[in-house]
Write an enzyme that holds these catalytic residues in place. Structure first.
Site, PDB file in Angstrom:
ATOM      1  N   LYS A 257      11.919  13.177  -3.087  1.00  0.00           N
ATOM      2  CA  LYS A 257      10.914  12.768  -4.065  1.00  0.00           C
ATOM      3  C   LYS A 257       9.775  13.771  -4.210  1.00  0.00           C
ATOM      4  CE  LYS A 257      12.349   8.028  -3.676  1.00  0.00           C
ATOM      5  NZ  LYS A 257      12.006   6.596  -3.740  1.00  0.00           N
TER       6      LYS A 257
ATOM      7  N   LYS B 222      12.180 -23.336 -16.558  1.00  0.00           N
ATOM      8  CA  LYS B 222      12.605 -23.479 -15.164  1.00  0.00           C
ATOM      9  C   LYS B 222      14.118 -23.687 -15.099  1.00  0.00           C
ATOM     10  CE  LYS B 222      12.083 -26.366 -11.066  1.00  0.00           C
ATOM     11  NZ  LYS B 222      11.447 -27.563 -10.475  1.00  0.00           N
TER      12      LYS B 222
ATOM     13  N   ASN C  48       7.844  -9.432  -1.699  1.00  0.00           N
ATOM     14  CA  ASN C  48       8.031  -8.990  -0.317  1.00  0.00           C
ATOM     15  C   ASN C  48       6.799  -9.351   0.506  1.00  0.00           C
ATOM     16  OD1 ASN C  48       6.071  -6.655  -0.511  1.00  0.00           O
ATOM     17  ND2 ASN C  48       7.582  -5.999  -2.046  1.00  0.00           N
TER      18      ASN C  48
END
Length: 403
Positions: A345, A293, A214
């Protein structure tokens, strides 16, 4: 301030010289005694009269203009200063100082002073990245000079990149921080406390050349770790892959994947007093990791993903004495999602930020956050540098610890 500290503001010739007027004015209003040196080039952008009016002090422009016969002006000024701030610092001035060249009022004074020096560079991005400029800055850093990093954005020349002079608020804050440190005014409210911070992105391997990740840069987490260390904490930083320098005195655990971050974070958890989970951890990871790969075969490639272990959920479930803080990076309905995370949480506080907003997204040097506590109280903050935002977060943690 208990006594007036003496700040010598050295202004060199760049378009950002106009910001130095604001810096001089606000330092004076904050109780500092301020004197100003203007180079010949700086006077092309702003006049000595401006600074004389703002500081109520004579402005120095010429090495050979000796108005007081009993002293040598540049030596007297060098001895007078408690701190020197060069803002803006052009590539030319940085080069002169790094190589001991003293050919005007600024450079002769700087070569003679024993005061600490803060340098705020401002120049074109290509100049800033030139190897000669980088080498000169490294030389000055080795001499003990401190640098105030320039900002990124649209430059006066039309280029976009790093090279904008730090904003006046950042420059003034750097001066305040310097004197706080020098005079031992910064107390250490976290002394004896252990603080763990997670930072950066994770990488989920797909094959030897590909991975999912990200846009997190790690800057916010590193700023929190640095601030906690300055406030006396024993800091552990669990970090994904970044290009950032680990803050001095911070113990670092380098990880790559979400699984590695989960394991390292939980292994330290029981010994911590405060955990601030700032990392942007992958929610999913590939089911199959190819040993070689993966070769292009078809027009499409379907990849099956599975959920990663939820670090923050696990910390909340195991929480005993710890203060637990999480981050909620959202692009919509920030308050709703942040409050939901806080409850689900078992957090003591959640820090929400809308990463779709300019100046608040991944990779930026600033952040606009809202802090929400378990009691329902909310504290939204305007856009701040990530260093300043880190201090604000830790201030709220201290309040939670006091409760």
């Amino acid at each position: 301030m208990m006594e007036k500290k003496k700040v010598l503001l050295a202004v060199s010739g760049g378009i950002a010289a106009y910001k130095a007027a604001t810096v001089a004015s606000r330092l004076y209003q904050s109780g500092y005694e301020v004197r100003v040196i203007l180079t010949h080039s700086a006077q092309k952008f702003i006049t000595p009269l401006t600074f004389q009016t703002l500081t109520r002090q004579e402005v120095y422009t010429d090495t050979f203009e000796e108005k007081e016969p009993s002293v040598v002006s540049h030596i007297d000024l060098a001895d007078w200063a408690d701190l020197v701030l060069i803002a803006p610092a052009t590539a030319n001035v940085i080069g002169k100082l790094a190589n001991g060249i003293a050919d005007d009022m600024l450079t002769t004074t700087l070569l003679a002073t024993k005061a600490d020096v803060l340098i705020a560079p401002a120049m074109n991005v290509n100049m800033f990245n030139h190897p000669a400029v980088k080498k000169n800055m490294e030389t000055l850093a080795a001499y003990g000079c401190r640098f105030i990093e320039p900002n990124e954005g649209l430059l006066a020349c039309g280029w976009i990149g790093k090279g904008r002079l730090a904003e006046p608020e950042e420059l003034i804050e750097s001066v305040h921080d310097y004197f706080n440190e020098k005079n031992n005014e910064i107390k250490e409210p976290f002394k004896g406390k252990r603080v763990l911070v997670t930072a950066g992105p994770t990488r989920e391997e797909l094959d030897p050349v590909r991975y999912f990740t990200n846009h997190s840069s790690g800057k916010m987490g590193y700023a929190i770790a640095s601030a906690a260390k300055k406030l006396g904490a024993d800091v552990t930083l669990v970090t994904g892959p970044t290009s950032l320098q680990v803050p001095e005195g911070v113990f670092v655990e380098n990880v790559t994947s979400a699984k590695e971050m989960y394991d390292k974070t939980l292994s330290h958890y029981s010994q911590q007093d405060v955990v601030i989970k700032c990392a942007a951890v992958a929610d999913y990871t590939p089911v199959t990791v190819h040993a070689n790969k993966f070769k292009k075969k078809n027009d499409t490639w379907t990849i099956e993903l599975k959920k990663t272990d939820d670090i923050l959920q696990a910390l909340g479930e195991r929480k005993e004495h710890q203060i637990l803080v999480g981050f909620a990076a959202e692009t919509e309905d920030l308050e709703t999602y942040a409050k939901d995370k806080l409850a689900r949480k078992n957090l003591d506080m959640v820090v929400g930020n809308d990463v779709s907003k300019e100046g608040s997204g991944f990779g930026s040097d600033t952040n606009e956050i809202v802090m929400i506590k378990r009691d329902g109280s909310m504290k939204p903050l305007p856009i701040l540098s990530k260093e300043k935002a880190a201090r604000e977060i830790l201030n709220e943690v201290l309040e939670l610890m006091g409760r």
